[in-house]
Write an enzyme that holds these catalytic residues in place. Structure first.
Site, mmCIF file in Angstrom:
data_model
loop_
_atom_site.group_PDB
_atom_site.id
_atom_site.type_symbol
_atom_site.label_atom_id
_atom_site.label_comp_id
_atom_site.label_asym_id
_atom_site.label_seq_id
_atom_site.Cartn_x
_atom_site.Cartn_y
_atom_site.Cartn_z
ATOM 1 N N LEU A 204 0.880 -1.168 0.000
ATOM 2 C CA LEU A 204 0.000 0.000 0.000
ATOM 3 C C LEU A 204 0.914 1.212 0.000
ATOM 4 C CD1 LEU A 204 -2.715 -0.906 2.689
ATOM 5 C CD2 LEU A 204 -2.994 -0.886 0.210
ATOM 6 N N ASP A 205 0.496 2.269 -0.649
ATOM 7 C CA ASP A 205 1.291 3.490 -0.667
ATOM 8 C C ASP A 205 1.481 4.009 0.752
ATOM 9 O OD1 ASP A 205 1.373 3.369 -3.418
ATOM 10 O OD2 ASP A 205 -0.275 4.793 -3.694
#
Length: 192
Positions: free
Chosen positions: A79-80
């Site tokens: 995930l960013d």
């Protein structure tokens, strides 16, 4: 020209192993095979350029040192940094192989929520290839030179000049949601 012999004398620098760090984790589920982590915003998933420590991977190595032998310390997806959400982490090689296979075969779906600018149609699909920008190599964009990327969205609620979306990915390209939403003229609210 044909028949030339080229000799390269080079030294390959070994990758510095990721180090365990005592960083609190919000563990939602754990058994002998997997961990499910609720990743907070502003936590980078693994060490890389500009982020050599204080990452989720460093925290996982402290919590479960036995994952150090696994590829990417058992991380099967990312995930960013500024994205929150649940992440599944393998604790065994068998679990890693199964999870990577399920993602590759698209047997696992990933669902996200986002607030975007504008009054977007009630539902839709963005099927546009994503790749690196020609000159800004860290930036991802829709480009014919990119890899296939498919994002499905559904409006959950209208919020004045914004729309609250539920998004499902068929593919997992870097920054896929933000690139696709920007491309169709409805960028994610607050995204840099």
């Amino acid at each position: 020209t044909s028949g030339q012999h080229i000799e390269i004398n080079a030294t390959v620098k070994e990758q510095t192993p990721w180090k365990a760090e005592e960083i609190p984790l919000n563990i939602v589920f754990e058994d002998k095979d997997i961990l499910v982590i609720d990743k907070p915003s502003n936590l980078v998933v693994h060490p890389g350029a500009g982020n050599h420590n204080s990452t989720l991977a460093n925290a996982l190595l402290h919590h479960a040192p036995e994952i150090s032998h696994l590829p990417r310390c058992g991380l099967v997806h990312r995930l960013d940094k500024d994205t929150t959400g649940l992440m599944v982490v393998a604790k065994t090689q068998q679990a890693f192989n199964v999870l990577v296979g399920q993602l590759s075969d698209r047997l696992v779906s990933r669902e996200y929520e986002a607030i975007v600018h504008g009054d977007i149609p009630p539902k839709g699909t963005v099927d546009e290839p994503i790749g690196r920008h020609r000159t800004q190599r860290r930036k991802m964009v829709v480009t014919t030179r990119g890899k296939q990327a498919i994002t499905h969205y559904l409006v959950k609620k209208r919020l004045g000049p914004y729309s609250h979306l539920s998004l499902r990915l068929e593919t997992g390209r870097t920054h896929q949601i933000r690139v696709h939403m920007q491309h169709i003229g409805h960028p994610i609210a607050g995204d840099q």
